[in-house]
Design an enzyme around this catalytic site. Structure first.
Site, PDB file in Angstrom:
ATOM      1  CG  ASN A 193      -0.209   0.120   2.527  1.00  0.00           C
ATOM      2  OD1 ASN A 193       1.021   0.217   2.559  1.00  0.00           O
ATOM      3  ND2 ASN A 193      -0.943   0.105   3.629  1.00  0.00           N
ATOM      4  CG  HIS A 238      11.626   6.227   3.348  1.00  0.00           C
ATOM      5  ND1 HIS A 238      11.882   7.581   3.479  1.00  0.00           N
ATOM      6  CD2 HIS A 238      10.277   6.136   3.193  1.00  0.00           C
ATOM      7  CE1 HIS A 238      10.761   8.271   3.390  1.00  0.00           C
ATOM      8  NE2 HIS A 238       9.757   7.409   3.230  1.00  0.00           N
ATOM      9  CB  CYS A 273       6.968   6.047   4.728  1.00  0.00           C
ATOM     10  SG  CYS A 273       6.532   5.565   3.039  1.00  0.00           S
ATOM     11  CG  ASN A 332       9.557   9.980   7.038  1.00  0.00           C
ATOM     12  OD1 ASN A 332       9.157  11.123   6.849  1.00  0.00           O
ATOM     13  ND2 ASN A 332       9.299   9.004   6.192  1.00  0.00           N
TER      14      ASN A 332
END
Length: 393
Positions: free
Chosen positions: A317, A322, A340, A342
């Site tokens: 999805n 990252h 995400c 981070n």
């Protein structure tokens, strides 16, 4: 007196026996003595060879992987061939006692196979072996692909996924043709996530070091609606060390537990909570792939080709772990991302180097839950009872 009576009885029996003679005389027990049907000194005749073909001669729609053999009772096989329509001989094996012969390779679809040979009976006479049968012609052949490969090593949450190129109608038969064996006793089960996708996962995370073997005998297996499997699929792989990420959207931390020991605790920023479209989904995700750099695009939120470093995909999805330097100010304090996790680039690199496909990433604290709409892999978002309910068997 008792002794005299007993002696007289014995004499009477002896006398009767001595007076009996001839083949038709009755025995003392009332049985009539009969002579044998076979003249004295002559052996009974030996039977001829009895030949059995499997499948029977004239059979049609035979599976190309069904048992195919010839057996001979009261005799042995002298010579035997099974040939395809072009005259090519099928590989087979004659038993040590020469009483049976079995095919040793898969046959083709939609072909007629012919027997030719002889058997010798115990009566010394030769009998022909002949006949033919025809294998099934599928309405279509269905191929499949795997998400695991030979010699690979995966994390402790890795599911086995078999993806079929067409819908499977007879899911029960196909499921029975797929077998998972392990070097360590492991409870697990198949589940159909849709008409083309079957996954196998253990009830709990794999034990590190487990050797896993998948054999999917799909060729010759009916898929329903006249379709059959195109090719078998197999894989042998290993489960590596245990590494579990524990991510909490409320504490804004990302903790790494390796083999039961905490090895990292990074400040992180997760999806913005005020926008349901940006919330990081809670639930057990699975590491799917790793990329030293990855280009992020989301037209809905007006960004395109934003390149981030050390990206680890954890669902289909769009969720990744990252590096992202512009959000360092928020990491460990508040959630500002588009879904995400981070991390500072240097922390993302540390995690990236340790991550393995199949590692679990356990996210808690958000308002949205991981589910079927997120695609692969939402396997661990289901309870074990929910998972078992998706089995076709």
């Amino acid at each position: 007196m008792p002794r005299a009576v007993l002696a007289a009885g014995v004499v009477a029996v002896l006398g009767l026996t001595a007076c009996s003679s001839g083949d038709d005389a009755a025995s003392p027990f009332g049985d009539k003595q009969t002579s044998s049907d076979t003249p004295a000194g002559q052996a009974a005749p030996k039977p001829p060879a009895k030949i059995t073909l499997t499948p029977t001669s004239g059979a049609v729609d035979v599976s190309p992987v069904a048992p195919v053999n010839v057996t001979v009772a009261d005799g042995t096989i002298e010579a035997l061939t099974l040939t395809n329509p072009t005259g090519k001989q099928v590989v087979g094996q004659l038993s040590a006692d020469k009483t049976s012969w079995a095919v040793g390779e898969p046959l083709g679809y939609g072909k007629t196979y012919t027997w030719a040979g002889t058997a010798k009976g115990t009566d010394g006479k030769t009998a022909p072996i002949s006949g033919s049968f025809t294998t099934v012609t599928p309405a279509g052949q269905v191929d499949a692909s795997l998400n695991v490969g030979d010699g690979k090593t995966y994390g402790v949450a890795m599911p086995i996924a078999v993806k079929f190129e067409r819908d499977v109608t007879d899911k029960a038969t196909v499921q029975k043709a797929m077998t998972v064996t392990t070097s360590v006793p492991t409870e697990g089960a198949w589940a159909w996530l849709d008409d083309r996708t079957a996954h196998w996962r253990p009830k709990t995370y794999w034990a590190p070091g487990t050797q896993v073997n998948l054999v999917a005998k799909l060729y010759g297996t009916p898929f329903g609606d006249g379709k059959y499997g195109a090719e078998d699929r197999t894989a042998h792989f290993t489960i590596g060390r245990s590494q579990i990420v524990q991510a909490n959207t409320q504490t804004h931390r990302l903790v790494v537990i390796r083999d039961g020991v905490q090895v990292a605790d990074f400040p992180a920023s997760y999806g913005l909570e005020s926008d349901p479209g940006r919330v990081t989904h809670s639930g057990t995700h699975v590491v799917m792939s790793k990329h030293e750099t990855y280009s992020m695009t989301n037209p809905k939120y007006n960004y395109e080709n934003v390149v981030v470093p050390w990206a680890v995909r954890i669902s289909n999805n769009g969720e990744f772990i990252h590096g992202y330097a512009p959000s360092i100010w928020a990491q460990g304090k508040q959630n500002v991302s588009h879904g995400c996790a981070n991390l500072a680039p240097e922390n993302a690199k540390i995690y990236f180097d340790s991550a393995m496909t199949g590692d679990p990433v356990e996210i808690v604290g958000s308002t949205e839950q991981l589910g079927a709409e997120d695609g692969d892999y939402y396997d661990w978002a289901l309870t074990w009872d929910q998972w078992l309910a998706k089995s076709a068997v």
